[in-house]
Scaffold this motif. Structure first.
Motif, PDB file in Angstrom:
ATOM      1  N   VAL A  59      37.823  38.890  27.131  1.00  0.00           N
ATOM      2  CA  VAL A  59      38.329  40.326  27.550  1.00  0.00           C
ATOM      3  C   VAL A  59      37.697  40.484  29.025  1.00  0.00           C
ATOM      4  O   VAL A  59      38.393  41.071  29.771  1.00  0.00           O
ATOM      5  N   ALA A  60      36.308  40.456  28.655  1.00  0.00           N
ATOM      6  CA  ALA A  60      35.806  40.633  30.062  1.00  0.00           C
ATOM      7  C   ALA A  60      36.096  39.747  31.136  1.00  0.00           C
ATOM      8  O   ALA A  60      36.505  40.281  32.638  1.00  0.00           O
ATOM      9  N   ALA A  61      36.464  38.328  30.716  1.00  0.00           N
ATOM     10  CA  ALA A  61      37.121  37.585  32.088  1.00  0.00           C
ATOM     11  C   ALA A  61      38.178  37.990  32.475  1.00  0.00           C
ATOM     12  O   ALA A  61      38.721  38.009  33.658  1.00  0.00           O
ATOM     13  N   GLU A  62      39.205  38.453  31.431  1.00  0.00           N
ATOM     14  CA  GLU A  62      40.605  38.893  31.975  1.00  0.00           C
ATOM     15  C   GLU A  62      40.502  40.462  32.836  1.00  0.00           C
ATOM     16  O   GLU A  62      41.056  40.555  33.709  1.00  0.00           O
ATOM     17  N   VAL A  63      39.643  41.092  32.441  1.00  0.00           N
ATOM     18  CA  VAL A  63      39.384  42.385  33.066  1.00  0.00           C
ATOM     19  C   VAL A  63      38.986  42.118  34.671  1.00  0.00           C
ATOM     20  O   VAL A  63      39.388  42.453  35.690  1.00  0.00           O
ATOM     21  N   ARG A  64      38.033  41.039  34.754  1.00  0.00           N
ATOM     22  CA  ARG A  64      37.533  40.772  35.938  1.00  0.00           C
ATOM     23  C   ARG A  64      38.275  39.952  36.952  1.00  0.00           C
ATOM     24  O   ARG A  64      38.448  40.240  38.234  1.00  0.00           O
ATOM     25  N   GLU A  65      39.458  39.456  36.340  1.00  0.00           N
ATOM     26  CA  GLU A  65      40.762  38.776  37.369  1.00  0.00           C
ATOM     27  C   GLU A  65      41.503  39.956  38.129  1.00  0.00           C
ATOM     28  O   GLU A  65      41.845  39.625  39.006  1.00  0.00           O
TER      29      GLU A  65
END
Length: 289
Positions: free
Chosen positions: A260-266
């Motif tokens: 989830v954090a990686a998707e938000v970072r994108e």
């Protein structure tokens, strides 16, 4: 240590046991002797104190008796042992006030050993980055009793040690636009908060990125969470819910929140663009005075 079996609960309880023993001037071997155990039992106590193993409630009761703790100390340590047992499970839901306090202690212990912290914050600037004025305004608006506010402000300010201590953790913050536009306290207080945020963003171990409204929906919208990782303990996810708190240790849960954090970072803009965005919001706040 990769794959460590230590948890924030075992580390926190271990530290408390060690401090209680040392305050009475007992060595590990002497404590084992007072407990009626063989000298080799000192190795078991040592593993409890280092957090390599979690002492059971009955083990803590024996230590409490051997150390001849007063009633208040004994009750506090015994209660903490019970909470730590809950905190060592794959998930720990804290609902009552005592449980919430114990969970906060576990979170503080996890922060003390954390090497990396990822905070996804869609609605509010994280506590570790808040100014005292913002913290106080939140406490007042949240209905915190007047006689508790100063202590709570002090506790939250103390969490800043996470990023300012000698060996600070890497802090990655993913904010949604609402978090910087929401006026907390007053426009002046919010402007000061944003200036402070820009100041902290200059630290080499702090990475702040913003997801603007124009980025559309992201999974950050499902709620605030903190992912804590350490070389000394297994990773955990902390979620602050309405009137309760949840900590997750299970590998699959941690992996989900990493994704989830990686998707938000994108969908987030760069730290430099984030700083420019925040600077523009400060100007808007000052012009509206």
């Amino acid at each position: 240590m990769s794959g460590s079996t230590r948890t924030s609960a075992s580390l926190n309880l271990g530290e408390r046991l060690r401090k209680a023993r040392e305050a009475r001037g007992l060595s590990l071997r002497k404590l084992a002797e007072v407990m009626g155990e063989k000298p080799s039992y000192s190795g078991v106590i040592s593993r409890w104190e280092t957090g390599d193993r979690l002492a059971k409630a009955e083990d803590v009761a024996k230590i409490v008796e051997a150390l001849e703790l007063d009633a208040d100390e004994a009750a506090e340590l015994t209660e903490f042992a019970s909470a730590s047992a809950a905190g060592s499970k794959s998930s720990w839901l804290a609902v009552t006030l005592p449980e919430r306090r114990q969970q906060l202690n576990a979170l503080l212990a996890a922060e003390a050993t954390a090497t990396k912290v990822t905070h996804v914050a869609p609605l509010l600037i994280p506590g570790v980055l808040q100014t005292a004025d913002v913290i106080r305004a939140i406490m007042v608006d949240g209905g915190v009793p007047d006689d508790e506010i100063d202590e709570r402000v002090y506790t939250r300010l103390g969490r800043r040690d996470l990023i300012t201590r000698k060996n600070p953790a890497q802090l990655d913050v993913l904010l949604e636009e609402t978090a910087v536009r929401r006026v907390v306290g007053s426009r002046e207080i919010q402007a000061d908060q944003l200036r402070y945020l820009l100041e902290l963003a200059e630290l080499p171990n702090v990475d702040i990125r913003l997801v603007p409204y124009s980025a559309g929906w992201t999974r950050a919208a499902t709620g605030d969470f903190i992912l804590l990782e350490s070389d000394q303990a297994s990773p955990l996810v902390s979620l602050d819910l309405h009137g309760s708190g949840l900590m997750l240790h299970a590998r699959d849960d941690v992996a989900l929140y990493r994704r989830v954090a990686a998707e938000v970072r994108e969908k987030a803009i760069s730290p430099a663009d984030t700083a420019e965005f925040i600077a523009r919001v400060i100007i808007e706040l000052e012009e509206e005075k």
